[in-house]
Design a protein around this motif. Structure first.
Motif, short mmCIF file in Angstrom:
data_model
loop_
_atom_site.label_atom_id
_atom_site.label_comp_id
_atom_site.label_asym_id
_atom_site.label_seq_id
_atom_site.Cartn_x
_atom_site.Cartn_y
_atom_site.Cartn_z
N SER A 1 -1.40 -34.86 6.10
CA SER A 1 -2.21 -35.63 5.14
C SER A 1 -3.60 -35.91 5.70
O SER A 1 -4.57 -35.98 4.95
CB SER A 1 -1.51 -36.92 4.74
OG SER A 1 -1.67 -37.94 5.70
N GLY B 1 4.62 -33.85 4.17
CA GLY B 1 4.36 -35.24 4.51
C GLY B 1 5.31 -35.77 5.56
O GLY B 1 6.01 -35.03 6.23
N ASP C 1 -0.30 -40.35 3.75
CA ASP C 1 0.98 -40.93 4.18
C ASP C 1 1.07 -41.09 5.69
O ASP C 1 2.11 -41.46 6.22
CB ASP C 1 2.16 -40.10 3.67
CG ASP C 1 2.22 -38.70 4.28
OD1 ASP C 1 1.39 -38.39 5.16
OD2 ASP C 1 3.11 -37.92 3.88
N GLN D 1 5.75 -41.50 -4.55
CA GLN D 1 4.60 -40.65 -4.30
C GLN D 1 4.31 -39.65 -5.41
O GLN D 1 3.16 -39.49 -5.83
CB GLN D 1 4.81 -39.92 -2.97
CG GLN D 1 3.56 -39.19 -2.47
CD GLN D 1 3.77 -38.60 -1.09
OE1 GLN D 1 4.87 -38.18 -0.75
NE2 GLN D 1 2.73 -38.57 -0.30
N HIS E 1 -2.35 -44.14 -1.30
CA HIS E 1 -1.04 -44.24 -0.64
C HIS E 1 -0.05 -44.82 -1.63
O HIS E 1 -0.29 -45.88 -2.22
CB HIS E 1 -1.12 -45.13 0.60
CG HIS E 1 0.22 -45.33 1.26
ND1 HIS E 1 0.80 -44.37 2.07
CD2 HIS E 1 1.09 -46.37 1.21
CE1 HIS E 1 1.97 -44.82 2.50
NE2 HIS E 1 2.17 -46.02 2.00
#
Length: 295
Positions: A15, A113, A10, A93, A37
């Protein structure tokens, strides 16, 4: 094994650390890496191209291409021999990564994230995947001790057996030792059948401790024969499981726990111990769902 390690991307620092960990895991396993992604904006009808007033490189689509290229470069730097592919998947996600876990042997995510709140130790994506992923989930928190062992929490449950399996396989891949840790208290240990009504409590405590030693030994049966090159240190701790595992994680390169232990409530997909490790461990944490946890 599917020969595929999936990692959520992300653009956050967390990440990118997960990308590096995924590349190392793929190298050890002889697997490929898939950078994933979750692109939620099309479903929200947000313009994806550049603004008429903005520079040519502006726009959401270009931003995603840029962060995926950065992640690809990071993975190739860590493990240039590993095949790395990219997937930009429309959707939210949690849903996207859960679906990706169906075809992977391991999913790797960062602890927080881009949408993480300041002060929040671990994000909802990591917790959700640990509970719902269809394969083991590696959550990259702090960097572990590179020369440290793999610590696995052992509680003797059938649900926790998968964590022991994973830990031995991972130790063999990495060429490191295992610390098999079992913690118990008089609250979570079954009381032995009294032999004598006048037997002092100290004798009962010794009987309990001997039973917990046996539990750990039984949980490891067959693994050292399957992985003869893996050295195992057994630790039985009289104390709280969470506290013992968090302390052991300080000198570990990886901590492995089951999604639920023998004290878990029916229907609870993620137990209190595994959640505590995601929030407080001092190294990356692998959460392994057992056959009993699968839908």
């Amino acid at each position: 094994m599917s020969g595929l390690v999936v990692v959520g991307v992300d653009g956050s620092d967390s990440s990118l650390s997960a990308v590096e960990a995924a590349a190392r895991e793929a190298r050890w396993r002889g697997a490929d890496v898939r950078l994933v992604h979750a692109f939620i904006w099309p479903a929200m009808h947000v313009p994806l191209g550049r603004s008429f007033l903005g520079p040519p490189e502006s726009g959401l689509r270009h931003m995603v291409e840029r962060l995926m290229a950065q992640a690809h470069e990071r993975a190739r730097t860590v493990a240039p021999e590993v095949e790395v592919t990219r997937a930009v998947v429309p959707g939210e996600q949690l849903t996207v990564l859960e679906a990706q876990s169906r075809s992977a042997e391991l999913v790797v995510v960062g602890s927080r994230g881009m949408g993480g709140f300041v002060g929040l130790m671990v994000g909802s994506t990591a917790v959700h995947l640990a509970a719902h992923g269809r394969c083991p989930v590696l959550v990259v928190r702090e960097q572990g001790q590179s020369a440290g062992p793999i610590v696995v929490g052992v509680d003797g449950s059938s649900a926790g057996a998968g964590a022991v399996d994973f830990a031995f396989a991972e130790a063999a891949l990495r060429g490191v030792d295992i610390v098999a840790l079992h913690a118990w208290t008089t609250w979570n240990a079954p009381m032995p059948t009294p032999q004598d009504e006048s037997m002092p409590y100290a004798n009962e405590l010794r009987a309990l401790a001997a039973g917990e030693e046996r539990l750990l030994s039984e949980a490891l049966v067959g693994h050292q024969e399957t992985y003869p090159g893996v050295n195992v240190k057994r630790e039985v701790v009289h104390g709280g499981t969470r506290e013992a595992l968090i302390e052991a994680s300080r000198t570990a390169q990886l901590l492995v726990v089951g999604a639920r232990g023998r004290g878990g409530f029916a229907g609870l997909l993620l137990g209190s111990v595994s959640q505590a490790m995601l929030h407080h461990a001092h190294c990356p944490v692998a959460v392994v769902r057992g056959a009993a946890d699968s839908p």
